[in-house]
Write a protein that holds these residues in place. Structure first.
Motif, PDB file in Angstrom:
ATOM      1  N   LEU A  90     -18.338 -50.581   9.434  1.00  0.00           N
ATOM      2  CA  LEU A  90     -19.161 -49.396   9.192  1.00  0.00           C
ATOM      3  C   LEU A  90     -20.596 -49.606   9.670  1.00  0.00           C
ATOM      4  O   LEU A  90     -21.189 -48.742  10.306  1.00  0.00           O
ATOM      5  N   GLY A  91     -21.172 -50.768   9.349  1.00  0.00           N
ATOM      6  CA  GLY A  91     -22.568 -51.020   9.694  1.00  0.00           C
ATOM      7  C   GLY A  91     -22.812 -51.306  11.158  1.00  0.00           C
ATOM      8  O   GLY A  91     -23.936 -51.164  11.638  1.00  0.00           O
ATOM      9  N   GLN A  92     -21.759 -51.711  11.873  1.00  0.00           N
ATOM     10  CA  GLN A  92     -21.858 -52.005  13.305  1.00  0.00           C
ATOM     11  C   GLN A  92     -23.035 -52.931  13.629  1.00  0.00           C
ATOM     12  O   GLN A  92     -23.701 -52.776  14.650  1.00  0.00           O
ATOM     13  N   GLY A  93     -23.280 -53.877  12.740  1.00  0.00           N
ATOM     14  CA  GLY A  93     -24.314 -54.868  13.005  1.00  0.00           C
ATOM     15  C   GLY A  93     -25.740 -54.377  12.859  1.00  0.00           C
ATOM     16  O   GLY A  93     -26.687 -55.085  13.229  1.00  0.00           O
ATOM     17  N   GLN A  94     -25.923 -53.172  12.310  1.00  0.00           N
ATOM     18  CA  GLN A  94     -27.288 -52.676  12.117  1.00  0.00           C
ATOM     19  C   GLN A  94     -28.065 -53.604  11.186  1.00  0.00           C
ATOM     20  O   GLN A  94     -27.527 -54.104  10.207  1.00  0.00           O
ATOM     21  N   ARG A  95     -29.335 -53.790  11.506  1.00  0.00           N
ATOM     22  CA  ARG A  95     -30.175 -54.677  10.708  1.00  0.00           C
ATOM     23  C   ARG A  95     -30.693 -53.926   9.477  1.00  0.00           C
ATOM     24  O   ARG A  95     -31.369 -52.906   9.606  1.00  0.00           O
ATOM     25  N   MET A  96     -30.350 -54.436   8.314  1.00  0.00           N
ATOM     26  CA  MET A  96     -30.700 -53.783   7.046  1.00  0.00           C
ATOM     27  C   MET A  96     -31.536 -54.732   6.195  1.00  0.00           C
ATOM     28  O   MET A  96     -31.157 -55.884   5.974  1.00  0.00           O
ATOM     29  N   MET A  97     -32.682 -54.253   5.741  1.00  0.00           N
ATOM     30  CA  MET A  97     -33.520 -55.032   4.823  1.00  0.00           C
ATOM     31  C   MET A  97     -33.342 -54.506   3.409  1.00  0.00           C
ATOM     32  O   MET A  97     -33.500 -53.300   3.164  1.00  0.00           O
ATOM     33  N   VAL A  98     -32.973 -55.392   2.494  1.00  0.00           N
ATOM     34  CA  VAL A  98     -32.900 -55.041   1.080  1.00  0.00           C
ATOM     35  C   VAL A  98     -33.978 -55.840   0.354  1.00  0.00           C
ATOM     36  O   VAL A  98     -33.919 -57.064   0.304  1.00  0.00           O
ATOM     37  N   GLU A  99     -34.972 -55.131  -0.166  1.00  0.00           N
ATOM     38  CA  GLU A  99     -36.033 -55.776  -0.947  1.00  0.00           C
ATOM     39  C   GLU A  99     -35.749 -55.522  -2.421  1.00  0.00           C
ATOM     40  O   GLU A  99     -35.577 -54.372  -2.831  1.00  0.00           O
ATOM     41  N   TYR A 100     -35.682 -56.596  -3.191  1.00  0.00           N
ATOM     42  CA  TYR A 100     -35.385 -56.421  -4.613  1.00  0.00           C
ATOM     43  C   TYR A 100     -36.041 -57.508  -5.448  1.00  0.00           C
ATOM     44  O   TYR A 100     -36.540 -58.489  -4.917  1.00  0.00           O
ATOM     45  N   VAL A 101     -36.057 -57.277  -6.740  1.00  0.00           N
ATOM     46  CA  VAL A 101     -36.766 -58.039  -7.764  1.00  0.00           C
ATOM     47  C   VAL A 101     -38.274 -57.791  -7.620  1.00  0.00           C
ATOM     48  O   VAL A 101     -38.854 -56.990  -8.348  1.00  0.00           O
ATOM     49  N   SER A 102     -38.936 -58.504  -6.676  1.00  0.00           N
ATOM     50  CA  SER A 102     -40.356 -58.276  -6.366  1.00  0.00           C
ATOM     51  C   SER A 102     -41.213 -58.137  -7.624  1.00  0.00           C
ATOM     52  O   SER A 102     -42.093 -57.283  -7.692  1.00  0.00           O
ATOM     53  N   ALA A 103     -40.936 -58.980  -8.607  1.00  0.00           N
ATOM     54  CA  ALA A 103     -41.710 -58.931  -9.857  1.00  0.00           C
ATOM     55  C   ALA A 103     -43.072 -59.576  -9.671  1.00  0.00           C
ATOM     56  O   ALA A 103     -43.253 -60.450  -8.813  1.00  0.00           O
ATOM     57  N   ASN A 104     -44.038 -59.144 -10.470  1.00  0.00           N
ATOM     58  CA  ASN A 104     -45.342 -59.799 -10.448  1.00  0.00           C
ATOM     59  C   ASN A 104     -45.167 -61.287 -10.769  1.00  0.00           C
ATOM     60  O   ASN A 104     -44.436 -61.630 -11.710  1.00  0.00           O
ATOM     61  N   PRO A 105     -45.831 -62.170 -10.043  1.00  0.00           N
ATOM     62  CA  PRO A 105     -45.658 -63.611 -10.283  1.00  0.00           C
ATOM     63  C   PRO A 105     -46.514 -64.093 -11.451  1.00  0.00           C
ATOM     64  O   PRO A 105     -47.333 -65.012 -11.313  1.00  0.00           O
ATOM     65  N   PRO A 157     -41.877 -65.643 -16.174  1.00  0.00           N
ATOM     66  CA  PRO A 157     -40.442 -65.665 -15.872  1.00  0.00           C
ATOM     67  C   PRO A 157     -39.889 -64.245 -15.790  1.00  0.00           C
ATOM     68  O   PRO A 157     -40.482 -63.295 -16.298  1.00  0.00           O
ATOM     69  N   LEU A 158     -38.757 -64.107 -15.129  1.00  0.00           N
ATOM     70  CA  LEU A 158     -38.122 -62.798 -15.020  1.00  0.00           C
ATOM     71  C   LEU A 158     -37.564 -62.389 -16.376  1.00  0.00           C
ATOM     72  O   LEU A 158     -37.009 -63.202 -17.116  1.00  0.00           O
ATOM     73  N   HIS A 159     -37.722 -61.098 -16.696  1.00  0.00           N
ATOM     74  CA  HIS A 159     -37.201 -60.613 -17.980  1.00  0.00           C
ATOM     75  C   HIS A 159     -35.910 -59.837 -17.774  1.00  0.00           C
ATOM     76  O   HIS A 159     -35.413 -59.696 -16.646  1.00  0.00           O
ATOM     77  N   VAL A 160     -35.349 -59.323 -18.856  1.00  0.00           N
ATOM     78  CA  VAL A 160     -34.028 -58.716 -18.791  1.00  0.00           C
ATOM     79  C   VAL A 160     -34.022 -57.480 -17.884  1.00  0.00           C
ATOM     80  O   VAL A 160     -33.020 -57.185 -17.234  1.00  0.00           O
ATOM     81  N   ARG A 184     -37.910 -68.593  -8.789  1.00  0.00           N
ATOM     82  CA  ARG A 184     -36.797 -69.076  -7.961  1.00  0.00           C
ATOM     83  C   ARG A 184     -35.728 -69.753  -8.826  1.00  0.00           C
ATOM     84  O   ARG A 184     -34.529 -69.586  -8.588  1.00  0.00           O
ATOM     85  N   GLU A 185     -36.183 -70.504  -9.812  1.00  0.00           N
ATOM     86  CA  GLU A 185     -35.232 -71.135 -10.730  1.00  0.00           C
ATOM     87  C   GLU A 185     -34.474 -70.086 -11.533  1.00  0.00           C
ATOM     88  O   GLU A 185     -33.263 -70.222 -11.766  1.00  0.00           O
ATOM     89  N   ASP A 186     -35.183 -69.038 -11.965  1.00  0.00           N
ATOM     90  CA  ASP A 186     -34.524 -67.953 -12.698  1.00  0.00           C
ATOM     91  C   ASP A 186     -33.448 -67.300 -11.829  1.00  0.00           C
ATOM     92  O   ASP A 186     -32.324 -67.053 -12.286  1.00  0.00           O
ATOM     93  N   LEU A 187     -33.798 -67.001 -10.580  1.00  0.00           N
ATOM     94  CA  LEU A 187     -32.845 -66.374  -9.674  1.00  0.00           C
ATOM     95  C   LEU A 187     -31.641 -67.286  -9.428  1.00  0.00           C
ATOM     96  O   LEU A 187     -30.504 -66.818  -9.315  1.00  0.00           O
ATOM     97  N   ALA A 188     -31.903 -68.573  -9.343  1.00  0.00           N
ATOM     98  CA  ALA A 188     -30.811 -69.524  -9.137  1.00  0.00           C
ATOM     99  C   ALA A 188     -29.831 -69.504 -10.297  1.00  0.00           C
ATOM    100  O   ALA A 188     -28.636 -69.782 -10.118  1.00  0.00           O
ATOM    101  N   ILE A 239     -37.962 -60.630 -23.522  1.00  0.00           N
ATOM    102  CA  ILE A 239     -36.755 -61.449 -23.440  1.00  0.00           C
ATOM    103  C   ILE A 239     -36.492 -61.787 -21.977  1.00  0.00           C
ATOM    104  O   ILE A 239     -36.487 -60.909 -21.110  1.00  0.00           O
ATOM    105  N   THR A 240     -36.274 -63.042 -21.691  1.00  0.00           N
ATOM    106  CA  THR A 240     -36.184 -63.485 -20.308  1.00  0.00           C
ATOM    107  C   THR A 240     -34.765 -63.401 -19.765  1.00  0.00           C
ATOM    108  O   THR A 240     -33.775 -63.354 -20.504  1.00  0.00           O
ATOM    109  N   LEU A 241     -34.698 -63.417 -18.448  1.00  0.00           N
ATOM    110  CA  LEU A 241     -33.421 -63.508 -17.744  1.00  0.00           C
ATOM    111  C   LEU A 241     -32.658 -64.747 -18.203  1.00  0.00           C
ATOM    112  O   LEU A 241     -31.457 -64.695 -18.452  1.00  0.00           O
ATOM    113  N   ARG A 242     -33.388 -65.843 -18.336  1.00  0.00           N
ATOM    114  CA  ARG A 242     -32.729 -67.095 -18.689  1.00  0.00           C
ATOM    115  C   ARG A 242     -32.151 -67.038 -20.104  1.00  0.00           C
ATOM    116  O   ARG A 242     -31.106 -67.621 -20.380  1.00  0.00           O
TER     117      ARG A 242
END
Length: 580
Positions: free
Chosen positions: A117-132, A135-138, A245-249, A404-407
Motif C-alpha cells: 500500500l505504501g509503495q515505499g513512501q517515506r513517512m515520519m511518525v513523531e510521537y511521545v515528544s514529552a518535555n525533558p 520520567p514519562l507518565h501514564v 530512553r530507559e522508560d521507552l526501553a 504516576i510514571t510509565l515505569r
C-alpha cells in the motif's frame, strides 16, 4: 494473498465483459466498486456494491446490473453462489477451496498480510515528544504505545517509516528543571533548601543532583545562576533524556531520531522557515482580535508578526513573533516541520496528547503552506488514561512527586499487557486501565484471550509432535485440506482471510487499534472451534490414528497462530508460547 482484492479483480473482469458485450456503457469509472464482508454474515461471505455505484453513471437500474453480474460471477469456480438482495446489492458465497487456499497462503507465505500500500513512501511518525523535565507518565505511555504501533503498522503496509522524538528543550521549563536539579545538588552537599514554587520536587532528581555533585564538586555552591544555569540546564536535560530512553526501553520502543528544539535557535532555520512563508505572502504585521468570551483585564491590542494560517484552513491567524522581537512558541514548531519537509518525507504524522487539540489546525496550516500542499500532515490526539483497581480509582506510588510514571505501570503488569491494553480503544477515546482486569484470565480480557489462543495452538502442536506427526509449516502447507468443511472451521478460515484487508484499512486510517480488535475476533472464532470439539469429537484437532486429518486441522490453527503472531508483532507484543 488478499482474497478480497482477488475477488474484486474477478468482479471487475466480469464488468469488463459486460462492457464488451454492450450490457454496460464504455468509460465507466470503477474505482468505487468494492468487495467486502457483508454487514450480516448470514447473507454470504462477501458482498459487492458494483451495481449500486454504477447504476447512475450507466443510466441503468441497479437491479438489472446486479442480475447480469450475478450470472457471470456464478460461473467462477471459486464462487458457489451470487445472489442479488434489495435494490441491487450482490452477495457471494465462496466454495471451501477458496478458504483452504487462504490457510495454505498463511502457512507458505512469510509475508502473508503484508501490503505494498505504501509503495515505499517515506513517512515520519513523531510521537511521545514529552518535555525533558522528568520520567514519562501514564499519559505519555498511551501516546508512546500508539505511535510505536502505528509506525510498525505503516512499515507492515509498505511505507518507509522513521520514528522521531522531538525534545522540547528550548522553553522556560528547562530552566525550571535546572533550578530543581540545583536544589538536589545542594541537598547532596547536606545543605538545607527551600524549594521555589513551581519547581520539580520529584525523587527522580535526587540521583541527578548527586551526579552533578560528583562532576563539579562544590563549584556551584553559593554561586548565582549566571555561573551555573546554562551548564546545569545541559547536564539536567541529558540526564532526563537518558531517563526517558530507559522508560521507552521498558516498552521496547526505540526511536530512529531524537531532534532537539534548542538546536533550532541560532541555526537560522526559524528565520528561514518564516522567510519561506513571507515569500508566499503569508506573513504580515497585524493586531489580533481579543480572545473569545470574556476579555482579560490586562489584554491590549499589540502589533505582532502573524502567519496567515486562515489561508490554509485555520480559524484565526497565528502570531509567530512578539512585539518585542522574540519568537512565539509556534515559530520553532513551524521551523521543525519545515525541516521535516526539507528532509523529503512524503507524509507526516504527529501524535499529541489531548491537551494539544488547539494545535491541530495551525500546524496543519503551516505544513500545507510550507509544502505547497504536497506533504499531508495527520495529527492524532491520544485521550487520557484513567487508572483503576477492581473498578476503584487506583493510587500508586508517585516517584515523580506529582504523577504516576510509565515505569510504575509497566512494573505492575509488564510491557506486553501495557501495550496491548493501551490499544484496546481508539486513540481519541478515553481509556480505563484497571490493573486487576488487565491481568484477569477470562474472555473479557482481550490481552489474555488473544495470548491464550496462541498458547493453545502451541500446546496442540507439541502434542502432535509427541505423537510423531509432522507439523512444520512446509508440511502443513502441502496437506490436503478438502476435509475442512464444517461451518466452525470455515469461519476461522474466513476470519484469517480478512487479515490482509484489515491491515490496509488500519494503515489507511492510521488506526492500529483495529489490529487489536481483529485479533480478539480471530481468537474468539478459534476458541469457539476449540469448544465445539468438546461436544463433537470430529472437530478435535488431534484425530488419533488419522494423521492426514490431524494435519489438515492443525494447518488451520497453525495459520491462526501465524496471523496472531504477525498482529501482535505490529502491536509490539510477544506472543505467548504457553500460559502459566
Amino acid at each position: 494473498m488478499n482474497l478480497f482484492a482477488d475477488m474484486r479483480g474477478r468482479v471487475l473482469a466480469c464488468l469488463d465483459q459486460m462492457v464488451a458485450e454492450g450490457a454496460l456503457p464504455q468509460g465507466l469509472a470503477l474505482d468505487a466498486v468494492a468487495v467486502e464482508p457483508p454487514r450480516d454474515a448470514a447473507h454470504g461471505d462477501m458482498a459487492t456494491n458494483a451495481a449500486m455505484v454504477l447504476a447512475k453513471p450507466a443510466g441503468l437500474n441497479p437491479r438489472a446490473i446486479a442480475d447480469a453480474l450475478a450470472v457471470k460471477l456464478a460461473a467462477d469456480p471459486l464462487i458457489a453462489s451470487a445472489d442479488v438482495a434489495g435494490p441491487g446489492f450482490l452477495n457471494m458465497r465462496l466454495v471451501p477451496a477458496a478458504w483452504h487456499g487462504i490457510v495454505k497462503a498463511a502457512l507458505s507465505d512469510t509475508a502473508f498480510g503484508r501490503s505494498n500500500l505504501g509503495q515505499g513512501q517515506r513517512m515520519m511518525v513523531e510521537y511521545v515528544s514529552a518535555n525533558p523535565t522528568g520520567p514519562l507518565h501514564v499519559g505519555h505511555t498511551r501516546g508512546a504505545v500508539f505511535g510505536d504501533a502505528l509506525a510498525s503498522l505503516l512499515d507492515y503496509a509498505g511505507y518507509d517509516v522513521t520514528r522521531e522524538y522531538y525534545i522540547n528543550d528550548g522553553g522556560a521549563q528547562v530552566d525550571v528543571l535546572a533550578r530543581s536539579v540545583y536544589m538536589r545538588y545542594l541537598e547532596a552537599h547536606d545543605l538545607s533548601v527551600d524549594w521555589p514554587e513551581g519547581t520539580y520536587p520529584g525523587d527522580y532528581l535526587i540521583p541527578v543532583g548527586e551526579a552533578l555533585k560528583d562532576k563539579v564538586g562544590d563549584a556551584y555552591i553559593d554561586k548565582g545562576e549566571q555561573f551555573w544555569l546554562e551548564d546545569v540546564r545541559a547536564f539536567a536535560t541529558n540526564a532526563m533524556m537518558d531517563l526517558i530512553r530507559e522508560d521507552l526501553a521498558q516498552l521496547n520502543i526505540t526511536m530512529d531520531h531524537f531532534y532537539s528544539e534548542k538546536s533550532l535557535y541560532g541555526s537560522g532555520l526559524i528565520e528561514k522557515a518564516i522567510a519561506e512563508l513571507k515569500a508566499k505572502g503569508l506573513i504580515y504585521q497585524g493586531v489580533l482580535e481579543p480572545p473569545k468570551g470574556k476579555t482579560p483585564e490586562d489584554w491590549e491590542p499589540r502589533e505582532q508578526t502573524l502567519f496567515r494560517s486562515t489561508a490554509h484552513g485555520d480559524d484565526v491567524d497565528r502570531p509567530v513573533q512578539k512585539s518585542d522581537g522574540a519568537w512565539t512558541y509556534f515559530a520553532p514548531d513551524i521551523a521543525y516541520h519545515y525541516d521535516k519537509v526539507q528532509r523529503g518525507y512524503d507524509a507526516l504524522i504527529d501524535v499529541f496528547g489531548a491537551d494539544h487539540g488547539g494545535y491541530v489546525k495551525r500546524m496543519k496550516a503551516a505544513v500545507a503552506a510550507l509544502s505547497d500542499g504536497k506533504v499531508p500532515l495527520d495529527i492524532k490526539l491520544t485521550q487520557l488514561v484513567k487508572l483503576y483497581q477492581n473498578g476503584a480509582p487506583f493510587k500508586m506510588s508517585k516517584r515523580a512527586g506529582t504523577f504516576i510514571t510509565l515505569r510504575d505501570v509497566v512494573d505492575e503488569v509488564g510491557p506486553d499487557v501495557t501495550r496491548f491494553h493501551m490499544l484496546t480503544r481508539k486513540n481519541d477515546a478515553p481509556l480505563d486501565f484497571d490493573f486487576a482486569k488487565v491481568l484477569e484470565q477470562s474472555k473479557d480480557n482481550p490481552v489474555f484471550y488473544v495470548q491464550y489462543a496462541h498458547a493453545r495452538v502451541n500446546s496442540v502442536l507439541r502434542k502432535a509432535q509427541d505423537a510423531g506427526i509432522a507439523v512444520d509449516d512446509a508440511t502443513l502447507a502441502a496437506v490436503d485440506l478438502a476435509g475442512l468443511t464444517h461451518d466452525a472451521e470455515l469461519a476461522v478460515a474466513r476470519k484469517i482471510a480478512e487479515w490482509p484487508r484489515l491491515v490496509e484499512i488500519a494503515a489507511k486510517g492510521h488506526e492500529p487499534h483495529r489490529i487489536a480488535f481483529y485479533l480478539y475476533d480471530l481468537a474468539s472464532d478459534f476458541h469457539a472451534l476449540w469448544n465445539r470439539g468438546n461436544d463433537d469429537t470430529s472437530l478435535r484437532f488431534l484425530q488419533m490414528g488419522d494423521s492426514d486429518t490431524t494435519q489438515a486441522k492443525i494447518a488451520l490453527i497453525r495459520a491462526v497462530a501465524i496471523v496472531i503472531s504477525h498482529g501482535l508483532g505490529i502491536l509490539g507484543v510477544k506472543p505467548a508460547e504457553e500460559m502459566r
